[in-house]
Design a protein around this motif. Structure first.
Motif, short mmCIF file in Angstrom:
data_model
loop_
_atom_site.label_atom_id
_atom_site.label_comp_id
_atom_site.label_asym_id
_atom_site.label_seq_id
_atom_site.Cartn_x
_atom_site.Cartn_y
_atom_site.Cartn_z
N LEU A 29 0.83 -1.19 0.00
CA LEU A 29 0.00 0.00 0.00
C LEU A 29 0.87 1.25 0.00
O LEU A 29 2.07 1.20 0.28
CB LEU A 29 -0.91 0.01 1.23
CG LEU A 29 -2.00 -1.07 1.25
CD1 LEU A 29 -2.71 -1.08 2.59
CD2 LEU A 29 -3.01 -0.86 0.13
N ALA A 30 0.26 2.40 -0.29
CA ALA A 30 1.01 3.64 -0.36
C ALA A 30 1.52 4.08 1.01
O ALA A 30 2.44 4.87 1.10
CB ALA A 30 0.13 4.75 -0.96
N ILE A 31 0.93 3.57 2.07
CA ILE A 31 1.36 3.92 3.42
C ILE A 31 2.82 3.53 3.61
O ILE A 31 3.30 2.54 3.05
CB ILE A 31 0.47 3.22 4.48
CG1 ILE A 31 0.82 3.72 5.87
CG2 ILE A 31 0.62 1.71 4.41
CD1 ILE A 31 -0.15 3.21 6.94
N GLU A 32 3.55 4.35 4.36
CA GLU A 32 4.98 4.10 4.60
C GLU A 32 5.18 2.71 5.19
O GLU A 32 4.56 2.34 6.20
CB GLU A 32 5.52 5.16 5.56
CG GLU A 32 7.00 5.02 5.84
CD GLU A 32 7.45 5.97 6.94
OE1 GLU A 32 8.57 5.79 7.43
OE2 GLU A 32 6.68 6.88 7.27
N GLN A 33 6.05 1.93 4.58
CA GLN A 33 6.27 0.55 5.02
C GLN A 33 6.83 0.46 6.43
O GLN A 33 6.51 -0.45 7.18
CB GLN A 33 7.19 -0.17 4.03
CG GLN A 33 6.53 -0.47 2.70
CD GLN A 33 5.29 -1.34 2.85
OE1 GLN A 33 5.36 -2.48 3.25
NE2 GLN A 33 4.13 -0.76 2.56
N SER A 96 -4.92 7.28 2.24
CA SER A 96 -5.31 8.38 3.12
C SER A 96 -4.21 8.78 4.09
O SER A 96 -3.71 7.96 4.86
CB SER A 96 -6.56 7.99 3.91
OG SER A 96 -6.85 8.95 4.90
N LYS A 97 -3.83 10.05 4.07
CA LYS A 97 -2.87 10.57 5.05
C LYS A 97 -3.52 10.64 6.43
O LYS A 97 -2.83 10.54 7.45
CB LYS A 97 -2.39 11.96 4.64
CG LYS A 97 -1.46 11.94 3.43
CD LYS A 97 -0.20 11.13 3.74
CE LYS A 97 0.74 11.06 2.56
NZ LYS A 97 1.92 10.21 2.84
N GLU A 98 -4.82 10.81 6.47
CA GLU A 98 -5.54 10.83 7.75
C GLU A 98 -5.40 9.49 8.46
O GLU A 98 -5.15 9.43 9.67
CB GLU A 98 -7.02 11.15 7.52
CG GLU A 98 -7.84 11.23 8.80
CD GLU A 98 -9.31 11.48 8.53
OE1 GLU A 98 -10.06 11.63 9.50
OE2 GLU A 98 -9.70 11.50 7.34
N VAL A 99 -5.54 8.41 7.70
CA VAL A 99 -5.38 7.08 8.28
C VAL A 99 -3.95 6.87 8.75
O VAL A 99 -3.70 6.33 9.83
CB VAL A 99 -5.77 5.99 7.26
CG1 VAL A 99 -5.46 4.60 7.81
CG2 VAL A 99 -7.26 6.08 6.93
N GLU A 100 -3.01 7.33 7.93
CA GLU A 100 -1.59 7.18 8.29
C GLU A 100 -1.28 7.92 9.59
O GLU A 100 -0.61 7.38 10.48
CB GLU A 100 -0.71 7.71 7.15
CG GLU A 100 0.77 7.44 7.37
CD GLU A 100 1.59 7.68 6.11
OE1 GLU A 100 2.75 8.09 6.23
OE2 GLU A 100 1.05 7.47 5.01
N GLU A 101 -1.79 9.15 9.71
CA GLU A 101 -1.56 9.91 10.94
C GLU A 101 -2.23 9.24 12.13
O GLU A 101 -1.71 9.26 13.25
CB GLU A 101 -2.08 11.34 10.76
CG GLU A 101 -1.27 12.17 9.78
CD GLU A 101 -1.91 13.49 9.46
OE1 GLU A 101 -2.97 13.80 10.05
OE2 GLU A 101 -1.36 14.24 8.62
N SER A 102 -3.40 8.66 11.89
CA SER A 102 -4.11 7.95 12.95
C SER A 102 -3.30 6.76 13.44
O SER A 102 -3.22 6.49 14.64
CB SER A 102 -5.48 7.49 12.44
OG SER A 102 -6.12 6.68 13.41
#
Length: 245
Positions: A29-33, A96-102
């Motif tokens: 996924l695009a989220i940081e590994q 989503s950056k919101e999910v990542e920050e969460s």
């Protein structure tokens, strides 16, 4: 009482149950590994702890011991399911950056307990055979959770953890962030869907209130916390969503 794991672990990879990414690999996924690996590693440790205490409840020699182990089990169960909820939110918005920050907030609020499990000798994380190429599998590698968190703090320029907060045994279910649960409720359910969920969980949704879906989700969490039902609701919702996958 049935004891169950949210994850399977084979030594370097995790398989997280009940998550469907519609063919998109969780590990791609695009989220940081680095963040994904840290969150998944913490989930593995806390999930192992809740399973350990569940077994202890079943084998407790007396009611006093049973109650002690049950309380410890529920605290770790809520922690692990809150992390699971955050990961599940990725099924809705994988970029989503919101999910990542969460997830960053979630891991920083749960890392003390996870580190306590990692550094202790009491809880053994069992290993199982898993299929490493399934969409809900994450490779966490061989580095410790402590090292992963230190790397995460550096990459996100977060404040270093204070020494006095390395191990916190007083963190309970009421102190755990519910951002993952709120995200999941608002993104997985419509307002009518939340009403149906309340009905199935035997809650009169008229007692919840809220004009919008977001307001209703927040009020539902508040309602459950006030009645000490949040842990049981986490268990119910996790099973409910897993059945829908």
């Amino acid at each position: 009482m049935e004891c169950s794991h949210l994850i399977k672990y084979n030594g370097t990879n995790l398989e997280i149950s009940g998550l469907s990414f519609q063919g998109v690999s969780l590990g791609k996924l695009a989220i940081e590994q680095k963040l994904l690996q840290t969150v998944s590693h913490a989930l593995m440790l806390i999930d192992g702890a809740q399973y350990h205490f569940c077994q202890a409840v079943k084998n407790a020699p007396d009611e006093e011991s049973k109650k002690k182990y049950y309380d410890l089990m529920m605290q770790d169960k809520v922690r692990s399911q809150d992390i699971w909820m955050g990961l599940a939110a990725l099924t809705i918005s994988p970029d989503s950056k919101e999910v990542e920050e969460s997830l960053i907030k979630m891991i920083l609020q749960n890392h003390n307990r996870a580190l306590q499990v990692e550094q202790g000798q009491e809880i053994h994380i069992s290993k199982e055979q898993i299929e490493v190429d399934t969409p809900n599998t994450v490779e966490i590698g061989s580095t410790s959770l402590n090292q992963k968190i230190m790397d995460l703090e550096k990459s996100h320029k977060l404040s270093p953890r204070s020494n006095e907060s390395q191990v916190n045994t007083e963190t309970g279910a009421k102190q755990i962030t519910n951002s993952g649960l709120l995200l999941l409720l608002t993104r997985k359910f419509s307002k009518e869907g939340l009403k149906t969920l309340c009905f199935q969980y035997d809650i009169d949704y008229d007692e919840i209130g809220g004009n919008t879906k977001e307001e209703m989700a927040r009020e539902l969490i508040r309602y459950l916390k006030e009645r000490d039902k949040l842990g049981d609701f986490y268990s119910y919702l996790t099973d409910y969503l897993a059945r829908r996958v």
